[in-house]
Design an enzyme around this catalytic site. Sequence first.
Site, short mmCIF file in Angstrom:
data_model
loop_
_atom_site.label_atom_id
_atom_site.label_comp_id
_atom_site.label_asym_id
_atom_site.label_seq_id
_atom_site.Cartn_x
_atom_site.Cartn_y
_atom_site.Cartn_z
CG ASN A 1 -4.50 1.97 2.81
OD1 ASN A 1 -4.53 2.34 4.33
ND2 ASN A 1 -3.62 2.35 2.01
CE LYS B 1 -2.57 5.82 2.71
NZ LYS B 1 -1.21 6.99 1.81
CG HIS C 1 0.98 0.65 0.43
ND1 HIS C 1 1.71 2.55 0.78
CD2 HIS C 1 -0.23 0.96 0.66
CE1 HIS C 1 0.39 2.96 0.59
NE2 HIS C 1 -0.81 2.46 0.28
CD GLU D 1 1.81 5.33 2.56
OE1 GLU D 1 1.03 4.58 3.75
OE2 GLU D 1 1.81 6.24 2.17
CD GLU E 1 -1.46 1.85 -3.80
OE1 GLU E 1 -2.84 2.50 -3.60
OE2 GLU E 1 -0.90 1.83 -3.37
N GLY F 1 -1.11 10.53 -2.17
CA GLY F 1 -0.82 11.19 -1.10
C GLY F 1 -0.94 12.18 -1.71
CB SER G 1 -4.56 11.94 -5.89
OG SER G 1 -3.24 11.44 -5.18
C1 PEP Z 1 -2.89 4.58 -1.03
O1 PEP Z 1 -1.75 4.82 0.30
O2 PEP Z 1 -2.95 3.05 -1.05
C2 PEP Z 1 -3.59 5.85 -1.88
C3 PEP Z 1 -3.94 5.11 -2.69
O3 PEP Z 1 -3.52 6.55 -1.52
P1 PEP Z 1 -4.19 8.09 -1.46
O4 PEP Z 1 -5.32 7.44 -2.07
O5 PEP Z 1 -4.30 8.91 -0.76
O6 PEP Z 1 -3.40 8.32 -2.99
#
Ligand code: PEP
Length: 254
Positions: A9, A11, A97, A99, A169, A175, A215
Amino acid sequence: MRRKIVAGNWKMNLSLAEGYQLAESVKSETKVIKPAGTDIVLCTPFIHLKGVSDIVQDSGIATGAQNCSNEKSGAFTGEISASMIKSAGARWVIIGHSERRSLFAETDNLVLRKTSAAIESGLRVIFCCGEVLAERERNDHFRVVKRQLDEGLLGLQVSDFSKTVIAYEPVWAIGTGVTASPIQAQEMHGYIRSLVQEAYGTTVARETLILYGGSCKASNAAEIFSMPDVDGGLIGGASLNSAEFAGIIRAAEL
Ligand code: PEP
């Protein structure tokens, strides 16, 4: 044995040239790894989608968007429909997601409508769910994830549901550099699979892919992916570096 998926992803990152360069690098790394049991998806910003789809064509790598409209077409300035995404060469779209849910006020009902619109246009959906830290701290995480699934996904006809994969998630892991422990991930993934079983039966539950996101990086992916109900990952930050992303693909292949 279920296949795995490693989905990046990106972003809102990378210029067009940087995105194309990253896609070329991922393609080269993948040629070396030759993943046999893992499907790779690059979920890019909208403007990268056509170019990246062209770059990875015939490489076994698929592309996806990170959001789509719930509407089919019309006077919705600034929106992108699922059929437009499909016409750019993408096969996937991320829906729900955290976000999008927190920063753009997407409700469970809107997430359901976007999921339905995407499937109707022939896209496959990476459906995201997960609790925020305060919800986990008050032991509410199972209830929150159940609500997100019940209201956003598990009402679909089984033929539509089979076009989706679920990404768990935990928002506190996205993040932040903090990952869920393999045990925490397995506990939630097993629970999600039990909800799918209640809704659609044992065979569908056994075939459903449940990805972990939060992460995830090359150094911790193998441990998380070794859990029986973890079928790969949705990768944010680490997907912006082709060597790191390749390490995660290798971990999925173990
Ligand atoms: C995400 O935004 O789907 C995600 C898993 O981000 P990160 O791996 O940076 O935590």
